[in-house]
Design an enzyme around this catalytic site. Structure first.
Site, PDB file in Angstrom:
ATOM      1  N   THR A   1      22.746 -33.533  34.615  1.00  0.00           N
ATOM      2  CA  THR A   1      23.866 -33.882  33.739  1.00  0.00           C
ATOM      3  C   THR A   1      24.004 -35.379  33.469  1.00  0.00           C
ATOM      4  OG1 THR A   1      25.236 -34.085  35.695  1.00  0.00           O
ATOM      5  CG2 THR A   1      25.264 -31.943  34.585  1.00  0.00           C
TER       6      THR A   1
ATOM      7  N   HIS B   1      31.409 -53.260  25.155  1.00  0.00           N
ATOM      8  CA  HIS B   1      32.634 -53.550  25.910  1.00  0.00           C
ATOM      9  C   HIS B   1      32.420 -53.662  27.412  1.00  0.00           C
ATOM     10  CE1 HIS B   1      35.785 -52.135  22.708  1.00  0.00           C
ATOM     11  NE2 HIS B   1      34.849 -52.925  22.200  1.00  0.00           N
TER      12      HIS B   1
ATOM     13  N   CYS C   1      19.318 -36.982  35.565  1.00  0.00           N
ATOM     14  CA  CYS C   1      19.412 -35.801  36.422  1.00  0.00           C
ATOM     15  C   CYS C   1      19.796 -34.634  35.513  1.00  0.00           C
ATOM     16  CB  CYS C   1      20.389 -36.028  37.572  1.00  0.00           C
ATOM     17  SG  CYS C   1      22.094 -36.387  37.093  1.00  0.00           S
TER      18      CYS C   1
ATOM     19  N   ASP D   1      15.654 -37.194  39.054  1.00  0.00           N
ATOM     20  CA  ASP D   1      15.399 -36.154  40.060  1.00  0.00           C
ATOM     21  C   ASP D   1      14.580 -35.052  39.391  1.00  0.00           C
ATOM     22  OD1 ASP D   1      17.206 -34.689  38.559  1.00  0.00           O
ATOM     23  OD2 ASP D   1      18.634 -34.342  40.185  1.00  0.00           O
TER      24      ASP D   1
ATOM     25  N   HIS E   1      36.780 -58.685  27.171  1.00  0.00           N
ATOM     26  CA  HIS E   1      35.846 -57.787  27.866  1.00  0.00           C
ATOM     27  C   HIS E   1      35.262 -58.460  29.110  1.00  0.00           C
ATOM     28  CE1 HIS E   1      36.510 -54.983  24.779  1.00  0.00           C
ATOM     29  NE2 HIS E   1      35.940 -55.712  23.839  1.00  0.00           N
TER      30      HIS E   1
END
Ligand code: RB5
Length: 153
Positions: A71, A102, A69, A12, A138
């Protein structure tokens, strides 16, 4: 999981500048990418880009995505709504590496604001280089997520 075929990029307005820097970084490493926007600093809505990239990654074998973005949080939340997506918002090398080993994460969400590019490069580089461990436990755990996606139980 074979060699990465393509990396889809999305950001963004808060991630736009970092996306441009990551493009240069990937270019120098000879990594094939496709930029799905945004292409300016004009304010846009992160889910549009997260879902756009996530759909492409989910559809193509051995594709990955990098979303940015402010964060990384909104991008990861939105991308994880798309079936087949395992997106991680990683802020250090360890979480980036473990998300591959994992969780077989196929999208990396990054923080575009107030975060040093030196760290970003390390996160991106380890995330791209680390394979899924292929260990049975996993696979079993990821299959439980897939099963929930398929039939809600
Ligand atoms: C935009 O201001 C910001 O909210 C967005 O980039 C992102 O950080 C959301 O999670």
């Amino acid at each position: 999981m074979g060699k990465i075929k393509k990396i889809y990029l999305g950001a963004d307005h808060a991630g736009f500048k970092l996306k441009e820097r990551i493009k240069k970084y990937l270019g120098l490493k000879g990594i094939v990418y496709e930029d799905l926007g945004t292409h300016s600093l004009e304010s846009v809505d992160y889910p549009d880009y997260a879902i756009g990239v996530a759909k492409k990654v989910a559809k193509k074998n051995n594709a990955r995505g990098i979303l940015i973005c402010g964060t990384g949080t909104g991008m990861a939340i939105a991308a994880n709504k798309v079936k087949g997506i395992r997106a991680v918002a990683a802020y250090d090398r360890y979480s980036a590496k473990m998300s591959r080993l994992h969780n077989n994460a196929n999208i990396l969400a990054l923080r575009g604001r107030f975060f040093p590019f030196e760290k970003i490069k390390k996160i991106v580089s380890v995330w791209l280089a680390t394979p899924f461990s292929q260990k049975a436990r996993h696979k079993r755990r990821i299959n439980k997520i897939k099963q929930f996606e398929e039939n809600g139980s």
